[in-house]
Scaffold this active site. Structure first.
Site, PDB file in Angstrom:
ATOM      1  N   HIS A   9     -22.125  25.759   0.450  1.00 37.01           N
ATOM      2  CA  HIS A   9     -21.340  24.564   0.311  1.00 37.01           C
ATOM      3  C   HIS A   9     -21.500  23.592   1.144  1.00 37.01           C
ATOM      4  O   HIS A   9     -22.359  23.673   2.150  1.00 37.01           O
ATOM      5  CB  HIS A   9     -19.638  25.105   0.745  1.00 37.01           C
ATOM      6  CG  HIS A   9     -19.763  25.611   2.561  1.00 37.01           C
ATOM      7  ND1 HIS A   9     -19.680  24.730   3.458  1.00 37.01           N
ATOM      8  CD2 HIS A   9     -20.032  26.876   2.886  1.00 37.01           C
ATOM      9  CE1 HIS A   9     -19.733  25.298   4.636  1.00 37.01           C
ATOM     10  NE2 HIS A   9     -20.176  26.651   4.355  1.00 37.01           N
ATOM     11  N   ARG A  60     -14.095  25.741   0.915  1.00 39.69           N
ATOM     12  CA  ARG A  60     -15.108  24.786   0.997  1.00 39.69           C
ATOM     13  C   ARG A  60     -16.350  25.249   0.016  1.00 39.69           C
ATOM     14  O   ARG A  60     -16.928  24.289  -0.478  1.00 39.69           O
ATOM     15  CB  ARG A  60     -15.717  24.960   2.298  1.00 39.69           C
ATOM     16  CG  ARG A  60     -16.172  26.274   3.077  1.00 39.69           C
ATOM     17  CD  ARG A  60     -16.196  26.042   4.573  1.00 39.69           C
ATOM     18  NE  ARG A  60     -16.780  27.416   5.211  1.00 39.69           N
ATOM     19  CZ  ARG A  60     -15.966  28.488   5.549  1.00 39.69           C
ATOM     20  NH1 ARG A  60     -14.843  28.375   5.595  1.00 39.69           N
ATOM     21  NH2 ARG A  60     -16.546  29.381   6.268  1.00 39.69           N
ATOM     22  N   GLU A  92     -18.014  33.915   3.935  1.00 39.32           N
ATOM     23  CA  GLU A  92     -18.633  33.922   5.325  1.00 39.32           C
ATOM     24  C   GLU A  92     -18.641  35.040   5.908  1.00 39.32           C
ATOM     25  O   GLU A  92     -17.299  35.539   5.879  1.00 39.32           O
ATOM     26  CB  GLU A  92     -18.535  32.725   5.948  1.00 39.32           C
ATOM     27  CG  GLU A  92     -19.172  32.333   7.418  1.00 39.32           C
ATOM     28  CD  GLU A  92     -20.893  32.431   7.113  1.00 39.32           C
ATOM     29  OE1 GLU A  92     -21.248  33.519   6.946  1.00 39.32           O
ATOM     30  OE2 GLU A  92     -21.291  31.385   7.177  1.00 39.32           O
ATOM     31  N   HIS A 164     -21.830  30.850   1.271  1.00 36.87           N
ATOM     32  CA  HIS A 164     -22.048  30.490   2.534  1.00 36.87           C
ATOM     33  C   HIS A 164     -23.251  30.954   3.151  1.00 36.87           C
ATOM     34  O   HIS A 164     -24.048  31.902   2.441  1.00 36.87           O
ATOM     35  CB  HIS A 164     -20.826  31.168   3.386  1.00 36.87           C
ATOM     36  CG  HIS A 164     -19.625  31.079   2.758  1.00 36.87           C
ATOM     37  ND1 HIS A 164     -18.703  29.882   3.214  1.00 36.87           N
ATOM     38  CD2 HIS A 164     -19.031  31.492   1.822  1.00 36.87           C
ATOM     39  CE1 HIS A 164     -17.507  29.858   2.465  1.00 36.87           C
ATOM     40  NE2 HIS A 164     -17.649  30.990   1.650  1.00 36.87           N
TER      41      HIS A 164
END
Length: 207
Positions: A9, A60, A92, A164
């Site tokens: 991202h 995100r 993440e 991520h």
């Protein structure tokens, strides 16, 4: 040959502040939005369009994918067709008690060596958080059950995975491109894609 574009991202508001983010649902910064737009324009210039898109459940990553697809004129179609798939297994890693702490200040408090182990060790878990090994475990299951069959489908030539730093490192391990002992050599800048190809049933990074 199949093309799989992995992209971290764009910069988030907490990336900008150098904070451990993990599962915290943080917006893209202005720079992050610019990075996603730049990635979308690069794909457009290369005439790359996507058949299916995978993201995490964090905004995100989802917003990065949306901005890229809007640049390609694909957002409405893929979204309406259910071809944009979000799943928690691509989130993440969970940084546990470190979430929201400043990385520099955390290193000063606990020592640089300890924080480096938490951030880059394979099996080291931050307090009440996940190790990269834990992330690999959840990513492996999701990859084998959902992503890999989608990649192998004749319907999908180009696949985008917006996620991520650590879930993408996990994917590179699951794809047998890297091993746990050398994955830390991989630098994943925000908004910069890694082009993976599947050829002869083997994943590799395109030169």
């Amino acid at each position: 040959m199949k093309n799989i574009l992995l992209i971290r991202h764009g910069q988030s508001e907490w990336n900008k502040l150098n904070l451990f983010t993990g599962f915290k649902n943080i917006e893209l910064s202005e720079q992050g939005i610019e990075e996603a737009n730049k990635a979308g324009q690069n794909f457009k210039n290369l005439d790359i369009k996507f058949n299916i898109v995978f993201t995490s459940e964090l905004k995100r990553a989802q917003e990065t994918a949306k901005i890229i697809l809007q640049n390609l004129g694909q957002w409405d179609f893929l979204n309406n067709e259910g071809k944009i798939i979000s799943n928690i297994n691509l989130n993440e890693r969970d940084y546990g008690d470190l979430t929201g702490l400043n990385k520099k200040e955390t290193a000063e408090k606990f020592g640089e060596e300890q924080v480096h182990k938490w951030r880059r060790g394979y099996s080291d878990q931050p307090p009440n958080g996940e190790s990269l090994e834990d992330v690999v475990r959840r990513v492996t299951k999701y990859f084998e059950e959902v992503i890999k069959p989608a990649i192998q489908s004749d319907e999908n030539g180009n696949i985008l995975i917006a996620a991520h730093g650590n879930s993408l490192r996990a994917l590179l391990i699951v794809m047998n491109i890297y091993e746990p002992n050398n994955i830390n050599s991989v630098e994943l800048s925000t908004g910069v894609p890694i082009h993976v190809i599947l050829k002869d049933n083997k994943f590799s990074i395109k030169d």
